[in-house]
Design an enzyme around this catalytic site. Structure first.
Site, short mmCIF file in Angstrom:
data_model
loop_
_atom_site.label_atom_id
_atom_site.label_comp_id
_atom_site.label_asym_id
_atom_site.label_seq_id
_atom_site.Cartn_x
_atom_site.Cartn_y
_atom_site.Cartn_z
N SER A 1 0.89 -1.34 0.04
CA SER A 1 -0.18 -0.06 0.06
C SER A 1 0.86 1.34 0.05
CB SER A 1 -1.16 0.06 1.15
OG SER A 1 -1.91 1.12 1.37
N GLY A 2 0.53 2.33 -0.80
CA GLY A 2 0.93 3.39 -0.88
C GLY A 2 2.76 3.65 -1.09
N ASP B 1 -6.83 -2.44 -1.44
CA ASP B 1 -7.89 -2.88 -2.09
C ASP B 1 -7.60 -4.51 -2.17
OD1 ASP B 1 -9.15 -0.53 -3.13
OD2 ASP B 1 -7.10 -0.07 -4.04
N HIS C 1 -6.30 -3.06 -10.68
CA HIS C 1 -7.00 -1.73 -10.22
C HIS C 1 -6.26 -0.40 -10.47
CE1 HIS C 1 -9.82 1.18 -8.56
NE2 HIS C 1 -8.98 1.29 -7.59
N HIS D 1 -7.06 4.01 -11.41
CA HIS D 1 -7.79 5.30 -11.59
C HIS D 1 -7.55 5.95 -12.88
CE1 HIS D 1 -9.21 6.05 -7.05
NE2 HIS D 1 -8.51 4.62 -7.29
N ASP E 1 -12.64 -6.72 -29.74
CA ASP E 1 -11.55 -7.44 -29.89
C ASP E 1 -11.16 -8.14 -28.40
OD1 ASP E 1 -10.90 -7.64 -32.61
OD2 ASP E 1 -9.53 -5.76 -32.52
N HIS F 1 -16.12 5.27 -8.53
CA HIS F 1 -14.73 4.92 -8.28
C HIS F 1 -13.70 4.76 -9.56
CE1 HIS F 1 -12.42 2.07 -5.37
NE2 HIS F 1 -11.56 2.77 -6.15
N TYR G 1 -6.04 -14.68 -35.21
CA TYR G 1 -5.21 -13.67 -35.02
C TYR G 1 -3.85 -14.13 -34.06
CZ TYR G 1 -3.73 -8.75 -33.46
OH TYR G 1 -2.89 -7.93 -33.17
#
Lengths: 228, 228, 228, 228
Positions: free
Chosen positions: D43-44, D74, D93, D95, D118, D167, D225
């Site tokens: 974290s952080g 999270d 995750h 932002h 796709d 969020h 592909y």
């Protein structure tokens, strides 16, 4: 003072690094509360030519204590904020693109999501227009006063930035580095809000309980974000 | 001439550095008023292959005095502006994204904030459409004439740029470097105005007293911005 | 073939350099009309790991002549265009952001200014939707056919690109390098048109005489742009 | 575990490289299904100071097995998704700007073109708002639950991402690298959709047969592909 000058110098250099300034359009200051001295960027000096020794040291009334240049033309705004809010350690002013656009639009940046709520406990307010008298008088001092009027009784560290009508953003923090951090957040939050409002003009403000949860997760007494 | 060629070369190289041009879509010139000679970028030469010696030297009637290449296809526009405005030392033309979008929209870039007012004392005007006759005749010369018609009696250094309808921006200054500086400002101001108008279509022009304050702070006789 | 493989390799490497592709979302090919051979990027190979030897050589019916990989999944589209238009030397397909947005919007990119008219003599058309039968059958071949149907009788070098409905842009030119150049223009023109239409939804198409002037200045028999 | 820690470390470093995160606003995890262990970012911790040894190892109930830091705030969201979907190997995750704007707008990102199809077989859904109880209770766990509620019976690898209301985005894949890949796609697709909807608010969703064609070309049993 050497440490503070170094910090202010580095924080100023961070402005172009984070894409917050074009040319010389920005400035960072910091205060040493013990000595009552403020360090600020000199006026109109290019970021890539700037050195630590170009920083200007003033007392909180604006008298130059050390430095060979004139201080930033926005110095009086910074000093007014330091005098009013003992908790502020650093202040930043920029013309960053999206925050400036909201200032020109004359609207507060609405609190729309957790990215915003991780740093700002409510909308980022836009000041009223200064009157002709305020602009033609002590303009930079009055800019500080209208920011204070806008914050009213709020804790400035719970709303670490404001946009000045038809001008641009001011942000602050517990030191120069933290102030720049908040200026980066303010710009990114302004950009996301612009896009979000374009996608859905009828969108809603963030739920108050979600805003509080996120703000407190980072800044509350039981903060669980980051390392203790 | 060597110095001026160097200056024009460097100013041209600044265009891609500031993100103002794609490929060869831009040109900078400068004038030596003493000798009556203009230096300009050659036509269609790639920025990264360009050297100082590629710059073209002309007299103000467009006769080539020195240089191995054809001058920029927009040369006649530059020359017309130099002939009309003795205060101009450098001129820039680009197709920078946001300024070009305003030109395509056919609207003047409104003066909405202090970022604008620090450099432009009023809206950045959009020219009228050229007539079919003007386009099919001496097109580049007529582009210069319509810019002059648009500026009318304004001091060109108080409004150092114009957007040409359905085409793009021209900017100028006291020398080549200053002209590029103003072209960067024009593009950034165009970008902020686009975003601001999107956020609040009913936004207001900057208060005249605030515009004057900011312009004069930087450009007036008692300018307090920067170092004396 | 070595030269053509080198050219196609370099043109493919230019796609990420110009910001036209994310991951492997794009491909460039070129044709040697003498030998009747086409060189194209292999399918799904990362741009930064790609070497000249990864290029695939095919005849115009799609038979592999040289190369260790499967060719781009869009190969049949490229081949159909080469067969139909003898003037094409290179073809590019990307999912570049703004051109793709116009394709999703289902609208032709309107000719709004000289930036557009310097390269495209008219709107950049958007194809009709392919039918379910066309998609479930020989999809890539049918994509080529619908591009041809959209161009109709136009000279493909006077309109060197098309956007395929709900898909993205195809661009071409006299060789691979020229095709990439036109793909960059198409993307930039798409971006400016988006912004311009946002600023003034009631804006007008470029005057036909101005469009012709600019296109012919660069591409007509009496072209005056660049060096002879 | 060393390999997985290395993979998670590299995948986390990719977030700023792809422009998906500001400061520490993002995290990647991966799971070793054999050992039942999850590796996640602490974290952080700043991305440029982070090393492999900073990664945290947990069991699927959240008990720390190895590592000197607290795991990402999270973490409970990641664990809930791993427990529910055995096919997931990595989760991200962020932002990221445009995906977060759609989350703030409270709207699913519509499937508008082949770029979307796709990778995503349908709209990228936006979750409902969490209730006050859900936010004030086990917030991060409940975020995982509402993502699962939103996906309902869909195959998570056919819709490898969701945006959480007010969020931001969560994306996943068969491993950490694949999850970051999908997070990049989600952000680019969100950006194109924003622009496309601005150009034509009345645009249509992608034809179902075109969506299926593209998704299956990359992900179906007969995928053509890339290289076998």
């Amino acid at each position: 003072m050497i440490t503070l000058k170094q910090q202010v110098f580095e924080a100023n250099k961070d402005l172009p690094r984070y894409g917050l300034v074009t040319f010389t359009w920005g400035n960072v200051s910091a205060i040493d509360r013990h000595q009552g001295l403020v360090v600020i960027k000199p006026s109109g000096v290019a970021y890539d030519a700037m050195t630590v020794d170009d920083m200007v040291v003033l007392d909180t009334e604006g008298n130059i204590v050390d430095g060979k240049w004139r201080p930033s033309s926005d110095t009086a705004t910074h000093l007014e904020l330091y005098r009013r809010y003992p908790s502020l350690g650093g202040i930043v002013h920029t013309h960053s693109t999206h925050a400036t656009a909201w200032a020109q639009a004359g609207l507060s940046i609405p609190a729309l999501g957790t990215t915003h709520a991780d740093y700002f406990l409510g909308n980022i307010p836009c000041t009223r227009a200064l009157t002709q008298q305020e602009v033609e008088g002590e303009y930079e001092l009055n800019t500080g006063k209208v920011i204070i009027e806008t914050l009213a009784e709020q804790n400035p560290l719970h709303n670490p930035g404001v946009i000045v009508y038809q001008h641009g953003p001011f942000a602050w923090g517990k030191d120069a580095h933290d102030a720049v951090h908040n200026a980066v957040v303010l710009e990114e939050v302004a950009r996301i809000a612009w896009i979000a409002c374009g996608i859905n003009p009828g969108l809603r403000h963030i739920e108050p309980y979600l805003m509080k949860k996120h703000f407190m997760r980072k800044h509350g007494p039981d903060a669980c974000y980051g390392q203790k």
